[in-house]
Design a protein around this motif. Structure first.
Motif, PDB file in Angstrom:
ATOM      1  N   THR A  93     -14.520   3.688-114.129  1.00  0.00           N
ATOM      2  CA  THR A  93     -13.082   3.622-113.870  1.00  0.00           C
ATOM      3  C   THR A  93     -12.787   2.523-112.861  1.00  0.00           C
ATOM      4  OG1 THR A  93     -12.848   5.984-114.282  1.00  0.00           O
ATOM      5  CG2 THR A  93     -11.067   4.911-113.065  1.00  0.00           C
ATOM      6  N   CYS A  94     -11.790   1.732-113.125  1.00  0.00           N
ATOM      7  CA  CYS A  94     -11.434   0.608-112.245  1.00  0.00           C
ATOM      8  C   CYS A  94     -10.866   1.126-110.917  1.00  0.00           C
ATOM      9  CB  CYS A  94     -10.399  -0.274-112.949  1.00  0.00           C
ATOM     10  SG  CYS A  94      -9.791  -1.646-111.925  1.00  0.00           S
ATOM     11  N   GLU A  95     -11.348   0.583-109.799  1.00  0.00           N
ATOM     12  CA  GLU A  95     -10.875   0.963-108.470  1.00  0.00           C
ATOM     13  C   GLU A  95      -9.420   0.592-108.246  1.00  0.00           C
ATOM     14  OE1 GLU A  95     -12.231   2.385-105.602  1.00  0.00           O
ATOM     15  OE2 GLU A  95     -13.821   3.096-106.934  1.00  0.00           O
ATOM     16  N   GLU A  96      -8.977  -0.462-108.898  1.00  0.00           N
ATOM     17  CA  GLU A  96      -7.632  -0.968-108.658  1.00  0.00           C
ATOM     18  C   GLU A  96      -6.584  -0.237-109.497  1.00  0.00           C
ATOM     19  OE1 GLU A  96      -4.590  -3.270-107.024  1.00  0.00           O
ATOM     20  OE2 GLU A  96      -6.677  -3.011-106.380  1.00  0.00           O
ATOM     21  N   CYS A  97      -6.792  -0.199-110.795  1.00  0.00           N
ATOM     22  CA  CYS A  97      -5.761   0.368-111.681  1.00  0.00           C
ATOM     23  C   CYS A  97      -6.062   1.793-112.126  1.00  0.00           C
ATOM     24  CB  CYS A  97      -5.571  -0.520-112.904  1.00  0.00           C
ATOM     25  SG  CYS A  97      -6.998  -0.525-114.027  1.00  0.00           S
ATOM     26  N   ASN A  98      -7.290   2.256-111.833  1.00  0.00           N
ATOM     27  CA  ASN A  98      -7.703   3.629-112.145  1.00  0.00           C
ATOM     28  C   ASN A  98      -7.792   3.886-113.645  1.00  0.00           C
ATOM     29  OD1 ASN A  98      -8.624   6.012-110.901  1.00  0.00           O
ATOM     30  ND2 ASN A  98      -6.713   7.059-111.390  1.00  0.00           N
ATOM     31  N   LYS A  99      -7.954   2.830-114.436  1.00  0.00           N
ATOM     32  CA  LYS A  99      -8.106   2.974-115.877  1.00  0.00           C
ATOM     33  C   LYS A  99      -9.557   2.715-116.273  1.00  0.00           C
ATOM     34  CE  LYS A  99      -3.344   1.593-116.943  1.00  0.00           C
ATOM     35  NZ  LYS A  99      -2.479   0.621-117.662  1.00  0.00           N
ATOM     36  N   ILE A 100      -9.911   3.229-117.464  1.00  0.00           N
ATOM     37  CA  ILE A 100     -11.263   3.042-117.967  1.00  0.00           C
ATOM     38  C   ILE A 100     -11.541   1.554-118.207  1.00  0.00           C
ATOM     39  CG2 ILE A 100     -12.766   3.453-119.956  1.00  0.00           C
ATOM     40  CD1 ILE A 100     -12.554   5.826-118.160  1.00  0.00           C
ATOM     41  N   ILE A 101     -12.753   1.127-117.860  1.00  0.00           N
ATOM     42  CA  ILE A 101     -13.182  -0.249-118.159  1.00  0.00           C
ATOM     43  C   ILE A 101     -13.904  -0.195-119.492  1.00  0.00           C
ATOM     44  CG2 ILE A 101     -14.520  -2.234-117.369  1.00  0.00           C
ATOM     45  CD1 ILE A 101     -14.238  -1.143-114.517  1.00  0.00           C
ATOM     46  N   GLY A 102     -13.206  -0.540-120.545  1.00  0.00           N
ATOM     47  CA  GLY A 102     -13.751  -0.419-121.893  1.00  0.00           C
ATOM     48  C   GLY A 102     -14.852  -1.419-122.174  1.00  0.00           C
ATOM     49  N   ILE A 103     -15.461  -1.225-123.358  1.00  0.00           N
ATOM     50  CA  ILE A 103     -16.599  -2.080-123.697  1.00  0.00           C
ATOM     51  C   ILE A 103     -16.184  -3.515-123.965  1.00  0.00           C
ATOM     52  CG2 ILE A 103     -17.933  -0.166-124.625  1.00  0.00           C
ATOM     53  CD1 ILE A 103     -17.149  -1.139-127.421  1.00  0.00           C
ATOM     54  N   ASP A 104     -14.903  -3.725-124.255  1.00  0.00           N
ATOM     55  CA  ASP A 104     -14.430  -5.086-124.505  1.00  0.00           C
ATOM     56  C   ASP A 104     -13.997  -5.797-123.223  1.00  0.00           C
ATOM     57  OD1 ASP A 104     -14.779  -5.035-127.305  1.00  0.00           O
ATOM     58  OD2 ASP A 104     -12.948  -3.843-127.503  1.00  0.00           O
ATOM     59  N   SER A 105     -14.133  -5.111-122.069  1.00  0.00           N
ATOM     60  CA  SER A 105     -13.749  -5.704-120.778  1.00  0.00           C
ATOM     61  C   SER A 105     -14.997  -5.943-119.936  1.00  0.00           C
ATOM     62  CB  SER A 105     -12.798  -4.775-120.014  1.00  0.00           C
ATOM     63  OG  SER A 105     -11.621  -4.528-120.753  1.00  0.00           O
ATOM     64  N   LYS A 106     -14.931  -6.971-119.107  1.00  0.00           N
ATOM     65  CA  LYS A 106     -16.036  -7.237-118.192  1.00  0.00           C
ATOM     66  C   LYS A 106     -15.944  -6.263-117.017  1.00  0.00           C
ATOM     67  CE  LYS A 106     -17.480 -11.401-117.410  1.00  0.00           C
ATOM     68  NZ  LYS A 106     -17.632 -12.804-116.915  1.00  0.00           N
ATOM     69  N   ASP A 107     -17.048  -5.630-116.699  1.00  0.00           N
ATOM     70  CA  ASP A 107     -17.106  -4.652-115.608  1.00  0.00           C
ATOM     71  C   ASP A 107     -17.715  -5.339-114.381  1.00  0.00           C
ATOM     72  OD1 ASP A 107     -17.765  -2.638-113.797  1.00  0.00           O
ATOM     73  OD2 ASP A 107     -18.247  -1.187-115.357  1.00  0.00           O
ATOM     74  N   LEU A 108     -16.896  -5.545-113.316  1.00  0.00           N
ATOM     75  CA  LEU A 108     -17.372  -6.143-112.081  1.00  0.00           C
ATOM     76  C   LEU A 108     -17.663  -5.028-111.081  1.00  0.00           C
ATOM     77  CD1 LEU A 108     -14.837  -9.088-111.738  1.00  0.00           C
ATOM     78  CD2 LEU A 108     -17.094  -9.089-112.810  1.00  0.00           C
ATOM     79  N   SER A 109     -18.834  -5.035-110.494  1.00  0.00           N
ATOM     80  CA  SER A 109     -19.212  -3.936-109.595  1.00  0.00           C
ATOM     81  C   SER A 109     -19.678  -4.465-108.247  1.00  0.00           C
ATOM     82  CB  SER A 109     -20.313  -3.081-110.226  1.00  0.00           C
ATOM     83  OG  SER A 109     -21.503  -3.848-110.405  1.00  0.00           O
TER      84      SER A 109
END
Length: 335
Positions: A93-109
């Protein structure tokens, strides 16, 4: 995000045939296919996925059992998942928008926190931080400039922040850039040389001595050790000498005349009263007691009858020219 593989199944129609067994796992799979093929006794529809052949109805999502034939899927821990199940179970879940980071999105950690690429922003100025330097404080992320402006330590000399890689000079709770750590008088960088702090200022040894060090009242040079004080004024030990003979007076008995120090011998010879009896100086040093009468003076022990030598201290006496006599001797002299 765990390493996953997004795949598209490929459905094809082929004739079943025997395959050479290469491993136990492969043997089992082939055997099942062979059994199915034997039971069907004719060509069937198969799905090729994960380097294996599946009956189309058997290649299903590990979570919901929905068929993956002709669908995109994700492999995790050697199991296939449909996109929906994978995102529900494993996606961050994105810290900023609180939405799921889907497989088509880049996940920055960063430190167990995750962001969409577009949500990875400076908390202060909203600058996108992708591929940029950033700092973190109290669970917030900041661009380099905002972090420095708000949190970075600053030089006690110039007030500017310490940039990455900058050499820092520290003393107690204070810190300086290398070039800012300098003497407040001559402005020379102190570096690794000795220095003296005084009232929030830093001095090199030379400037401190010039400005604050104690100086000898006689030679005006700095007293570094072994000084003496006389009449609240500092002297080098070697400079504190008799005004007349220059013998060192440090640790010796001395007296003064007109604010100048003299050893006992010189003071007696130059200034002391002289005993009428022994003609030696009456210095008064060390609590010496003496008797005065008119313009004549005697040491305490010299104030005796000229005839019988009895002490006249505290007794009546009679003068006889230069002599003094006790009353008894004076009577005898008159008879």
């Amino acid at each position: 995000m765990a390493d996953v593989e997004i795949m598209q199944t490929m459905t094809e129609v082929k004739k079943t045939k025997k395959v050479k067994k290469s491993s136990k796992r492969r043997e089992s799979e082939v055997q099942i296919s062979e059994v199915d093929a034997t039971n069907e006794e004719r060509g069937g529809e198969y799905t090729k996925a994960m380097d294996k052949d599946w009956h189309s109805g058997h290649f299903c999502c590990w979570q919901c059992d929905e068929s993956l034939t002709g669908q995109r899927y994700v492999i995790r821990d050697d199991h296939p998942y449909c996109i929906k199940c994978y995102e529900n179970v494993f996606a961050n879940t994105c810290e900023e928008c609180n939405k799921i980071i889907g497989i088509d999105s880049k996940d920055l950690s960063y430190k167990d926190k995750h962001w969409h690429e577009a949500c990875f922003l400076c908390f202060k100025c909203n600058l996108n931080l992708v591929d940029k330097q950033f700092g973190a404080k109290a669970d917030k992320i900041y661009c380099g400039n905002c972090y420095d402006a708000q949190f970075a330590s600053r030089c006690d000399g110039c007030g500017e922040v310490f940039r990455a890689g900058t050499k820092k000079m520290e003393y107690k709770t204070r810190q300086w850039h290398e070039n800012c750590f300098c003497c407040c008088v001559c402005k020379m960088a102190i570096g690794t040389k000795s220095f003296i702090p005084r009232e929030q200022e830093i001095y090199c040894a030379g400037c401190y001595e010039e400005k604050f060090a104690t100086r000898c009242i006689k030679c005006n040079n700095v007293i570094t050790s072994g000084g003496v004080t006389y009449k609240n004024e500092p002297w080098h030990r070697e400079c504190f000498t008799c005004t007349h003979c220059n013998i060192t007076l440090a640790g010796q008995r001395f007296t003064s005349r007109d604010e100048k120090p003299y050893c006992a011998e010189c003071f007696g010879e130059l200034f002391a009263k002289r005993c009428t009896s022994c003609v030696k100086p009456i210095t008064g040093i060390g609590g010496t007691r003496f008797i005065s009468f008119e313009d004549r003076h005697w040491h305490h022990d010299c104030f005796v009858c000229a005839s019988c030598k009895a002490s006249l201290v505290g007794r009546g006496f009679i003068t006889d020219g230069p002599d003094i006599l006790c009353p008894d001797c004076a009577k005898q002299k008159l008879m």
